[in-house]
Design a protein around this motif. Structure first.
Motif, PDB file in Angstrom:
ATOM      1  N   ARG A 149     -36.918  24.887  -7.372  1.00 36.18           N
ATOM      2  CA  ARG A 149     -36.878  25.293  -8.685  1.00 36.18           C
ATOM      3  C   ARG A 149     -35.753  24.145  -9.448  1.00 36.18           C
ATOM      4  NH1 ARG A 149     -33.844  30.148  -9.657  1.00 36.18           N
ATOM      5  NH2 ARG A 149     -32.415  29.301  -8.014  1.00 36.18           N
ATOM      6  N   PRO A 150     -36.400  24.119 -10.870  1.00 39.59           N
ATOM      7  CA  PRO A 150     -35.570  22.998 -11.452  1.00 39.59           C
ATOM      8  C   PRO A 150     -34.261  23.450 -11.827  1.00 39.59           C
ATOM      9  CG  PRO A 150     -37.743  23.577 -12.764  1.00 39.59           C
ATOM     10  CD  PRO A 150     -37.673  24.242 -11.386  1.00 39.59           C
ATOM     11  N   ALA A 151     -33.955  24.736 -11.776  1.00 39.56           N
ATOM     12  CA  ALA A 151     -32.406  25.196 -11.841  1.00 39.56           C
ATOM     13  C   ALA A 151     -31.803  24.714 -10.574  1.00 39.56           C
ATOM     14  CB  ALA A 151     -32.431  26.661 -11.612  1.00 39.56           C
ATOM     15  N   ASP A 152     -32.535  24.655  -9.349  1.00 40.59           N
ATOM     16  CA  ASP A 152     -31.746  24.046  -8.089  1.00 40.59           C
ATOM     17  C   ASP A 152     -31.307  22.792  -8.109  1.00 40.59           C
ATOM     18  OD1 ASP A 152     -31.950  26.497  -7.045  1.00 40.59           O
ATOM     19  OD2 ASP A 152     -34.041  26.129  -5.947  1.00 40.59           O
ATOM     20  N   VAL A 153     -32.093  22.035  -8.874  1.00 38.92           N
ATOM     21  CA  VAL A 153     -31.921  20.381  -9.278  1.00 38.92           C
ATOM     22  C   VAL A 153     -30.403  20.298 -10.107  1.00 38.92           C
ATOM     23  CG1 VAL A 153     -32.486  18.057 -10.120  1.00 38.92           C
ATOM     24  CG2 VAL A 153     -34.211  19.561  -8.607  1.00 38.92           C
ATOM     25  N   ILE A 154     -30.574  21.198 -11.107  1.00 41.10           N
ATOM     26  CA  ILE A 154     -29.503  21.072 -12.110  1.00 41.10           C
ATOM     27  C   ILE A 154     -28.200  21.400 -11.388  1.00 41.10           C
ATOM     28  CG2 ILE A 154     -28.378  22.243 -13.806  1.00 41.10           C
ATOM     29  CD1 ILE A 154     -31.544  22.629 -14.904  1.00 41.10           C
ATOM     30  N   ALA A 155     -28.393  22.497 -10.346  1.00 41.96           N
ATOM     31  CA  ALA A 155     -27.176  23.022  -9.507  1.00 41.96           C
ATOM     32  C   ALA A 155     -26.754  21.939  -8.731  1.00 41.96           C
ATOM     33  CB  ALA A 155     -27.612  24.352  -8.954  1.00 41.96           C
ATOM     34  N   GLU A 183     -26.978  18.677  -9.398  1.00 45.16           N
ATOM     35  CA  GLU A 183     -26.193  17.592  -9.917  1.00 45.16           C
ATOM     36  C   GLU A 183     -24.922  18.205 -10.650  1.00 45.16           C
ATOM     37  OE1 GLU A 183     -28.977  16.468 -13.042  1.00 45.16           O
ATOM     38  OE2 GLU A 183     -30.270  15.566 -11.435  1.00 45.16           O
ATOM     39  N   ASN A 184     -24.948  19.506 -10.854  1.00 46.25           N
ATOM     40  CA  ASN A 184     -23.368  20.308 -11.257  1.00 46.25           C
ATOM     41  C   ASN A 184     -22.441  20.600  -9.913  1.00 46.25           C
ATOM     42  OD1 ASN A 184     -24.433  20.097 -13.958  1.00 46.25           O
ATOM     43  ND2 ASN A 184     -25.113  22.265 -13.790  1.00 46.25           N
ATOM     44  N   GLY A 185     -23.149  20.418  -8.966  1.00 44.47           N
ATOM     45  CA  GLY A 185     -22.286  20.632  -7.687  1.00 44.47           C
ATOM     46  C   GLY A 185     -22.074  22.073  -7.341  1.00 44.47           C
ATOM     47  N   THR A 186     -22.844  22.800  -7.991  1.00 45.26           N
ATOM     48  CA  THR A 186     -22.813  24.242  -7.499  1.00 45.26           C
ATOM     49  C   THR A 186     -23.612  24.850  -6.438  1.00 45.26           C
ATOM     50  OG1 THR A 186     -24.561  24.780  -9.354  1.00 45.26           O
ATOM     51  CG2 THR A 186     -21.988  25.145  -9.765  1.00 45.26           C
ATOM     52  N   LEU A 187     -24.764  23.840  -6.075  1.00 45.05           N
ATOM     53  CA  LEU A 187     -25.505  24.093  -4.919  1.00 45.05           C
ATOM     54  C   LEU A 187     -25.555  22.690  -4.349  1.00 45.05           C
ATOM     55  CD1 LEU A 187     -27.562  26.278  -3.508  1.00 45.05           C
ATOM     56  CD2 LEU A 187     -29.263  25.368  -5.121  1.00 45.05           C
ATOM     57  N   GLU A 188     -25.836  22.780  -2.823  1.00 49.06           N
ATOM     58  CA  GLU A 188     -26.071  21.614  -2.113  1.00 49.06           C
ATOM     59  C   GLU A 188     -27.504  21.698  -1.775  1.00 49.06           C
ATOM     60  OE1 GLU A 188     -23.369  21.047   1.048  1.00 49.06           O
ATOM     61  OE2 GLU A 188     -21.548  21.021  -0.269  1.00 49.06           O
ATOM     62  N   PRO A 189     -28.071  20.478  -1.543  1.00 46.16           N
ATOM     63  CA  PRO A 189     -29.458  20.270  -1.024  1.00 46.16           C
ATOM     64  C   PRO A 189     -29.345  20.809   0.512  1.00 46.16           C
ATOM     65  CG  PRO A 189     -29.066  18.451  -2.240  1.00 46.16           C
ATOM     66  CD  PRO A 189     -27.870  19.231  -2.344  1.00 46.16           C
ATOM     67  N   ASP A 190     -30.404  21.481   1.031  1.00 42.56           N
ATOM     68  CA  ASP A 190     -30.301  21.567   2.472  1.00 42.56           C
ATOM     69  C   ASP A 190     -30.400  20.458   3.268  1.00 42.56           C
ATOM     70  OD1 ASP A 190     -32.969  20.879   3.023  1.00 42.56           O
ATOM     71  OD2 ASP A 190     -33.744  22.785   2.601  1.00 42.56           O
ATOM     72  N   ALA A 191     -30.315  20.294   4.718  1.00 40.10           N
ATOM     73  CA  ALA A 191     -30.235  19.337   5.465  1.00 40.10           C
ATOM     74  C   ALA A 191     -31.370  18.322   5.293  1.00 40.10           C
ATOM     75  CB  ALA A 191     -29.860  19.406   6.849  1.00 40.10           C
ATOM     76  N   ASP A 192     -32.766  18.896   5.190  1.00 40.46           N
ATOM     77  CA  ASP A 192     -33.831  18.150   4.930  1.00 40.46           C
ATOM     78  C   ASP A 192     -33.891  17.498   3.531  1.00 40.46           C
ATOM     79  OD1 ASP A 192     -34.635  18.730   7.568  1.00 40.46           O
ATOM     80  OD2 ASP A 192     -36.021  20.274   7.010  1.00 40.46           O
ATOM     81  N   GLN A 193     -33.637  17.996   2.378  1.00 43.45           N
ATOM     82  CA  GLN A 193     -33.527  17.758   1.347  1.00 43.45           C
ATOM     83  C   GLN A 193     -32.562  16.474   1.180  1.00 43.45           C
ATOM     84  OE1 GLN A 193     -32.816  21.331  -0.529  1.00 43.45           O
ATOM     85  NE2 GLN A 193     -34.921  21.944  -0.959  1.00 43.45           N
ATOM     86  N   MET A 194     -31.547  16.466   1.779  1.00 42.87           N
ATOM     87  CA  MET A 194     -30.392  15.615   1.698  1.00 42.87           C
ATOM     88  C   MET A 194     -30.883  14.360   2.424  1.00 42.87           C
ATOM     89  SD  MET A 194     -27.537  14.607   0.461  1.00 42.87           S
ATOM     90  CE  MET A 194     -26.824  16.206  -0.034  1.00 42.87           C
ATOM     91  N   ALA A 195     -31.643  14.510   3.534  1.00 45.98           N
ATOM     92  CA  ALA A 195     -32.130  13.565   4.361  1.00 45.98           C
ATOM     93  C   ALA A 195     -33.034  12.632   3.526  1.00 45.98           C
ATOM     94  CB  ALA A 195     -32.615  13.827   5.528  1.00 45.98           C
ATOM     95  N   GLN A 196     -34.063  13.479   2.585  1.00 49.87           N
ATOM     96  CA  GLN A 196     -34.853  12.868   1.665  1.00 49.87           C
ATOM     97  C   GLN A 196     -34.088  12.033   0.707  1.00 49.87           C
ATOM     98  OE1 GLN A 196     -37.607  15.966   0.978  1.00 49.87           O
ATOM     99  NE2 GLN A 196     -39.456  15.224   2.052  1.00 49.87           N
ATOM    100  N   LEU A 197     -33.139  12.624   0.066  1.00 50.98           N
ATOM    101  CA  LEU A 197     -32.408  12.068  -1.117  1.00 50.98           C
ATOM    102  C   LEU A 197     -31.769  10.885  -0.337  1.00 50.98           C
ATOM    103  CD1 LEU A 197     -30.869  15.332  -2.417  1.00 50.98           C
ATOM    104  CD2 LEU A 197     -32.307  13.560  -3.856  1.00 50.98           C
ATOM    105  N   GLU A 198     -31.231  10.831   0.662  1.00 48.87           N
ATOM    106  CA  GLU A 198     -30.641   9.656   1.424  1.00 48.87           C
ATOM    107  C   GLU A 198     -31.630   8.710   1.544  1.00 48.87           C
ATOM    108  OE1 GLU A 198     -28.546  11.475   4.502  1.00 48.87           O
ATOM    109  OE2 GLU A 198     -26.773  11.868   3.191  1.00 48.87           O
ATOM    110  N   ARG A 199     -32.947   9.024   1.945  1.00 50.12           N
ATOM    111  CA  ARG A 199     -33.899   7.975   2.282  1.00 50.12           C
ATOM    112  C   ARG A 199     -34.211   7.243   0.803  1.00 50.12           C
ATOM    113  NH1 ARG A 199     -39.099  10.433   4.503  1.00 50.12           N
ATOM    114  NH2 ARG A 199     -39.934  10.072   2.631  1.00 50.12           N
ATOM    115  N   LEU A 200     -34.469   7.974  -0.032  1.00 46.52           N
ATOM    116  CA  LEU A 200     -34.686   7.505  -1.555  1.00 46.52           C
ATOM    117  C   LEU A 200     -33.734   6.617  -2.031  1.00 46.52           C
ATOM    118  CD1 LEU A 200     -36.671   7.553  -3.825  1.00 46.52           C
ATOM    119  CD2 LEU A 200     -35.506   9.654  -4.559  1.00 46.52           C
TER     120      LEU A 200
END
Length: 66
Positions: free
Chosen positions: A28-34, A36-53
């Motif tokens: 959800r867009p609210a998850d991306v906002i979270a 960026e605000n530090g109130t939610l962390e991406p899961d391991a797979d999402q973090m791996a994709q972010l790091e690859r990007l």
């Protein structure tokens, strides 16, 4: 692991809106906002994709995930 500020900077660098990033990561867009605000962390797979990007430095990489 990316910090909230790094996630925001990466999204801006790739010229994505929060809605576009949410669609890319199938959240959800609210998850991306979270992320960026530090109130939610991406899961391991999402973090791996972010790091690859981040490593790619390719603005068009956002179209290569799917």
């Amino acid at each position: 692991m990316l910090t909230p500020d790094e996630i925001r900077a990466l999204r801006e660098y790739t010229e994505m809106t929060q809605v576009q990033m949410a669609q890319l990561f199938r959240v959800r867009p609210a998850d991306v906002i979270a992320w960026e605000n530090g109130t939610l962390e991406p899961d391991a797979d999402q973090m791996a994709q972010l790091e690859r990007l981040q490593r790619s430095k390719d603005k068009k990489m956002r179209f290569k995930f799917n």
